[in-house]
Write a protein that holds these residues in place. Structure first.
Motif, PDB file in Angstrom:
ATOM      1  N   GLU A   1       0.957  -1.272   0.027  1.00 29.26           N
ATOM      2  CA  GLU A   1      -0.125  -0.020   0.025  1.00 29.26           C
ATOM      3  C   GLU A   1       1.063   1.195   0.070  1.00 29.26           C
ATOM      4  O   GLU A   1       1.643   1.412   0.827  1.00 29.26           O
ATOM      5  CB  GLU A   1      -0.882   0.059   1.252  1.00 29.26           C
ATOM      6  CG  GLU A   1      -1.719   1.299   1.458  1.00 29.26           C
ATOM      7  CD  GLU A   1      -2.505   1.593   0.066  1.00 29.26           C
ATOM      8  OE1 GLU A   1      -2.257   2.645  -0.498  1.00 29.26           O
ATOM      9  OE2 GLU A   1      -3.362   0.748  -0.449  1.00 29.26           O
TER      10      GLU A   1
ATOM     11  N   ARG B   1      -9.280   0.995  -1.797  1.00 27.42           N
ATOM     12  CA  ARG B   1     -10.374   0.041  -1.886  1.00 27.42           C
ATOM     13  C   ARG B   1      -9.824  -1.381  -2.217  1.00 27.42           C
ATOM     14  O   ARG B   1     -10.266  -2.270  -1.591  1.00 27.42           O
ATOM     15  CB  ARG B   1     -11.676   0.466  -2.789  1.00 27.42           C
ATOM     16  CG  ARG B   1     -12.417   1.589  -2.316  1.00 27.42           C
ATOM     17  CD  ARG B   1     -13.461   1.809  -3.102  1.00 27.42           C
ATOM     18  NE  ARG B   1     -12.979   2.227  -4.471  1.00 27.42           N
ATOM     19  CZ  ARG B   1     -13.960   2.331  -5.615  1.00 27.42           C
ATOM     20  NH1 ARG B   1     -15.145   2.437  -5.302  1.00 27.42           N
ATOM     21  NH2 ARG B   1     -13.500   2.516  -6.913  1.00 27.42           N
TER      22      ARG B   1
ATOM     23  N   ASP C   1      -7.783  -2.467   0.730  1.00 28.19           N
ATOM     24  CA  ASP C   1      -8.752  -2.787   1.900  1.00 28.19           C
ATOM     25  C   ASP C   1      -9.495  -4.249   1.491  1.00 28.19           C
ATOM     26  O   ASP C   1      -9.479  -4.814   2.647  1.00 28.19           O
ATOM     27  CB  ASP C   1      -9.746  -1.564   1.917  1.00 28.19           C
ATOM     28  CG  ASP C   1      -9.692  -0.826   3.213  1.00 28.19           C
ATOM     29  OD1 ASP C   1      -9.018  -1.369   4.018  1.00 28.19           O
ATOM     30  OD2 ASP C   1     -10.465   0.083   3.099  1.00 28.19           O
TER      31      ASP C   1
ATOM     32  N   ARG D   1      -5.173   1.719   9.949  1.00 27.43           N
ATOM     33  CA  ARG D   1      -6.105   1.533   9.018  1.00 27.43           C
ATOM     34  C   ARG D   1      -6.407  -0.034   8.419  1.00 27.43           C
ATOM     35  O   ARG D   1      -7.323   0.041   7.679  1.00 27.43           O
ATOM     36  CB  ARG D   1      -6.281   2.583   7.968  1.00 27.43           C
ATOM     37  CG  ARG D   1      -6.125   3.878   8.711  1.00 27.43           C
ATOM     38  CD  ARG D   1      -6.060   5.061   7.499  1.00 27.43           C
ATOM     39  NE  ARG D   1      -6.057   6.443   8.118  1.00 27.43           N
ATOM     40  CZ  ARG D   1      -7.056   7.191   8.377  1.00 27.43           C
ATOM     41  NH1 ARG D   1      -8.283   6.687   8.123  1.00 27.43           N
ATOM     42  NH2 ARG D   1      -6.884   8.368   8.899  1.00 27.43           N
ATOM     43  N   LEU D   2      -5.553  -0.715   8.793  1.00 31.30           N
ATOM     44  CA  LEU D   2      -5.627  -2.150   8.412  1.00 31.30           C
ATOM     45  C   LEU D   2      -5.652  -3.051   9.591  1.00 31.30           C
ATOM     46  O   LEU D   2      -4.762  -4.121   9.642  1.00 31.30           O
ATOM     47  CB  LEU D   2      -4.605  -2.338   7.315  1.00 31.30           C
ATOM     48  CG  LEU D   2      -4.446  -1.470   5.838  1.00 31.30           C
ATOM     49  CD1 LEU D   2      -2.911  -1.580   5.409  1.00 31.30           C
ATOM     50  CD2 LEU D   2      -5.558  -2.225   5.047  1.00 31.30           C
TER      51      LEU D   2
END
Length: 366
Positions: A119, A126, A129, A148-149
């Motif tokens: 990433e 998206r 994700d 965020r992961l």
């Protein structure tokens, strides 16, 4: 880390230069370690200028951006990727994010091929994700991305950049004492940035003509990567204004362009940000306002918070404000040097090695 076993590796990258260049950097690193590497790209025209940098084996997946009208094309791409995996049986796949990673990773999942994701941005896209559940590990460029992961295994590697990006030399046709402004909207250009900068430079030209001291008494030279649609109009505008400029739709001598620049005005894609860091270049970052999840703003904010760059909000930045900003930087080389030093602190020169290490460790054991 290097393995004594020769691996068969797929590097799935593409979509834009921002995903392709980091992928190619890791592909080159893996190939230099003796592995058999195939680069997968979607096969769209916008990738053609970037993929010329790769001289090894390639495969076109036919991946398309995620939308209802592209569902059949995506399904067909997944089938195409599965057939290729069955034929060549790679040990591991590295996927660099964006829509171009979706069919390869889903095909790898179906065929039992281990996947490493990368990433590039602060805010995961998206694709990453969604695909995170299928990855053995995700390499990230910014420390804050890990938050965020949640639930995924992440390793902070930074963003791989082209090795040759730091080996450039100042263009010898640029006058020695000129202030050099480099504008780049990425491999496809940025129309709004092109318009904004050209209008601002018209003001700079007028102000300097009236008072040379307003820009520190220095001449101005512009390097501008415009994208295909704006190359001729921007070149014509600079010619009309009498501004010395090198204008290219796609700048093939990026290392020399960076080496020549005193200040860079750019979008805030992760690849551009980390190339700026590698080269230690002061920058005004103007995030793409329509970028998914506003990720370019968060990229820019990470650099601006440390004083390595300034952030300009496109909808609030008027030509006269940008003109004033450019002239202030022309008069203040000490400030640019300070920004340059802070920008270098973001450099991750071992990123390609670190991602290659993850790929080697994640390969399936035969």
């Amino acid at each position: 880390m290097e393995t004594d076993r020769k691996l068969n590796v797929v590097v799935a990258c593409g979509g834009t230069g921002g995903h392709a260049f980091p992928g190619l950097a890791v592909a080159e690193k893996l190939r230099s370690r003796g592995h058999d590497v195939t680069v997968w790209e979607s096969g769209r025209d916008i990738e053609s200028s970037v993929m010329t940098a790769w001289s090894g084996k390639g495969f076109s997946t036919g991946a398309r951006q995620l939308s209802v009208r592209n569902l059949f094309a995506i399904w067909r791409s997944i089938r195409r990727c599965r057939a290729e995996l069955r034929q060549n049986r790679p040990d591991v796949m590295l996927a660099m994010g964006s829509y171009s990673s979706l069919p390869p990773v889903l095909a790898a999942r179906a065929e039992g091929v281990p996947v490493v994701l990368h990433e590039a941005n602060t805010i995961p896209g998206r694709a990453v994700d969604f695909l995170a559940r299928y990855a053995k590990v995700i390499a990230i460029s910014f420390e804050e991305t890990a938050r965020r992961l949640k639930g995924a295994k992440t390793v902070l590697t930074g963003l791989p950049v082209r090795e040759d990006i730091v080996s450039g030399k100042r263009f010898d046709f640029i006058p020695k004492d000129d202030f050099v402004l480099f504008i780049t909207g990425g491999s496809q250009g940025a129309h709004m940035v092109n318009c904004l900068v050209s209008e601002a430079l018209a003001i700079v030209k007028n102000e300097v003509a009236k008072d040379p001291s307003s820009a520190g008494g220095r001449g101005l030279y512009v390097i501008h990567q415009t994208g295909a649609k704006d190359e001729i109009p921007i070149l014509s505008e600079y010619t009309k204004l009498g501004i010395s400029a090198r204008v290219r739709a796609f700048e093939r001598q990026m290392a020399d362009a960076f080496a020549s620049a005193d200040l860079v005005i750019a979008r805030a894609g992760a690849s551009t940000c980390f190339e700026l860091a590698a080269c230690g270049k002061a920058a005004l970052l103007i995030p793409l306002p329509t970028a998914l999840r506003n990720h370019q703003h968060f990229n820019a904010d990470a650099f601006a918070a440390k004083g390595a760059a300034d952030e300009g909000i496109q909808d609030r930045l008027a030509p006269h404000q940008l003109a004033r900003y450019i002239m202030e930087k022309m008069k203040n080389p000490a400030r640019l040097q300070e920004m340059s030093s802070k920008m270098k602190s973001f450099a991750t020169p071992r990123a390609a090695d670190d991602v290659a290490d993850l790929v080697e460790r994640s390969a399936r054991r035969n």
